[in-house]
Design a protein around this motif. Structure first.
Motif, short mmCIF file in Angstrom:
data_model
loop_
_atom_site.label_atom_id
_atom_site.label_comp_id
_atom_site.label_asym_id
_atom_site.label_seq_id
_atom_site.Cartn_x
_atom_site.Cartn_y
_atom_site.Cartn_z
N UNK A 39 1.03 -1.26 0.03
CA UNK A 39 -0.02 0.13 0.09
C UNK A 39 0.69 1.19 0.10
N UNK A 40 1.21 1.90 -1.22
CA UNK A 40 1.67 2.98 -1.39
C UNK A 40 3.22 2.98 -0.81
N UNK A 41 3.99 1.89 -1.59
CA UNK A 41 5.32 1.36 -1.04
C UNK A 41 6.31 1.52 -2.34
N UNK A 42 5.98 2.77 -2.92
CA UNK A 42 6.85 2.99 -4.24
C UNK A 42 8.29 2.98 -3.71
N UNK A 43 8.58 3.83 -2.66
CA UNK A 43 9.87 4.22 -2.49
C UNK A 43 10.60 2.75 -1.92
N UNK A 44 10.13 1.54 -1.55
CA UNK A 44 10.72 0.32 -1.07
C UNK A 44 11.13 -0.63 -2.09
N UNK A 45 10.48 -0.50 -3.45
CA UNK A 45 10.28 -1.80 -4.30
C UNK A 45 11.59 -2.03 -4.96
N UNK A 46 12.24 -1.12 -5.17
CA UNK A 46 13.79 -1.15 -6.06
C UNK A 46 14.57 -1.94 -5.00
N UNK A 47 14.56 -1.42 -3.84
CA UNK A 47 15.69 -1.86 -2.87
C UNK A 47 15.31 -3.61 -2.47
N UNK A 48 13.83 -3.62 -2.25
CA UNK A 48 13.22 -4.87 -1.87
C UNK A 48 13.60 -5.81 -3.10
#
Length: 403
Positions: A39-48
């Motif tokens: 839910x609104x996690x755009x800032x975490x996706x690349x690193x994850x």
């Protein structure tokens, strides 16, 4: 529920590679689906996804399924980040996010059995990197080594830590929620030191999505209580700081957690009847308060008694709706209110003739006759409420027509 499922093709960059990790000893190289609610996690996706690519062994067939309730560009960020990965990534976007995070996980579990290759293990984790991706192979490996159906990453085992919880308040709330859950479900949660964990691995064969009725964040609690895995194992983990964004937990989620506990605890008819009685007793408080206010305002005590009784009835209705029959609200709310109020007031009309019958016909004293009438009408009202207010309507069968 409107859903969009995007599944990318094979990795577009043939030069992309990850370290040559091997499958942990004792692990059968089966298929694993990682279900990650967002839910609104755009800032975490690349690193994850980058950390997952560096953590998943090459011999472990794996796919990632994001179940997304976002209102930002998280799905587009996932699509872009997935182009250079050695494993398939899918996005299931929910336009109607029923059940919150728990509902997202259940929809993901359901999707693993709908037209997709067989999945041996499901791993559930958050997208904010508070759950370390490098532990995914360890969760599956522990399940294969021990034969467990459920493997929980626990903050409360030696070597684990809740360091990522921000502040003493959240630590106290987490501890309190854990103690409350284990106190209410000692048998179902036996062997699970951290039932509030959102990081775990589950054999696909051990869960039926249709049996789950989640409410809010605590999907592990829902799975453990309703599915009762035959064998449980745990591994320690250190709860990390959020990589990006803010926590979604708050007072509203706390209330949903309490409602979830009540719904799980009242899953059997006997438990529902006990809860029905306790809620009925609590209705005396608004009843007496309304009676005092009305009589103080100058109303005669007889009409005040009738009006005050309705305050208690509505109080009972709200609690029963929220705590006992949340998943059985098949009729329109106005229909449910009308039926409930009618049954509650019919209880008063039935009680007096019953008392008279017990005294005149069976020779009982007034006090025991009154007590017996209260018990009788309570049982009848509970049965009538469940049958007439909260059971779904029977489907009408079409009559055959003559040609």
């Amino acid at each position: 529920m409107s859903e969009d499922l995007w599944t990318p093709h094979a990795p577009s960059n043939p030069e992309f590679s990850i370290p040559a990790l091997s499958v942990p000893e004792g692990v059968v190289a089966g298929s694993v689906t990682l279900i990650i609610p967002t839910f609104n996690e755009a800032g975490n996706i690349g690193e994850l996804l980058s950390r997952l690519a560096g953590s998943l062994p090459a011999g472990l067939a794996c796919e990632v399924l994001f179940v997304d309730d976002s209102t930002d560009d998280t799905p587009a960020v996932i699509e872009k980040a997935a182009l250079d990965l050695p494993f398939p990534v899918s996005v299931l976007h929910r336009e109607n996010p029923v059940g919150g995070l728990g509902g997202a996980v259940v929809d993901g579990i359901r999707a693993t059995g709908e037209g997709r290759p067989g999945t041996d293990w499901i791993v559930v984790m958050d997208a904010d990197l508070q759950h370390p991706p490098h532990l995914v192979p360890e969760l599956v490996g522990e399940g294969e080594r021990t034969g467990a159906d459920l493997v929980v990453a626990s903050r409360y085992l030696p070597g684990g830590s809740r360091a990522g919880l921000a502040g003493n308040y959240r630590i106290a709330v987490s501890r309190g929620a854990t103690g409350l859950a284990k106190g209410l479900f000692p048998r179902a949660l036996r062997g699970i030191s951290d039932p509030m964990s959102g990081f775990f691995a589950l054999r696909r064969s051990a869960v039926t999505a249709d049996a789950l009725k989640p409410l809010g964040y605590k999907i592990l609690l829902e799975l453990a209580v309703r599915c009762r895995p035959a064998k449980v194992a745990e591994i320690p983990f250190v709860f990390q700081d959020r990589h990006s964004g803010e926590s979604k937990s708050g007072a509203r989620e706390g209330m949903r957690f309490l409602a979830h506990l009540a719904a799980l605890r009242s899953a059997t008819p006997l438990a529902r009847m006990l809860g029905f009685g306790l809620i009925g007793l609590s209705g005396f408080v608004p009843n007496l308060a309304a009676l005092w206010l009305l009589t103080q305002a100058g109303m005669h005590y007889l009409p005040a008694e009738i009006a005050a009784n309705q305050a208690g009835v509505l109080w009972n209705f709200l609690l029963i709706e929220t705590l006992l029959f949340r998943d059985r609200r098949h009729r329109h709310w106005a229909d449910r209110v009308g039926r409930f109020v009618l049954l509650a007031n019919a209880d008063l009309l039935l009680r007096i003739p019953l008392i008279a019958l017990f005294v005149a016909r069976f020779g009982m004293q007034v006090l025991p006759a009154t007590a017996l009438a209260l018990v009788t009408t309570f049982v009848l009202r509970f049965a009538a409420t469940e049958a007439l207010v909260y059971l779904p309507r029977k489907a009408r069968t079409a009559r055959p027509t003559r040609s």
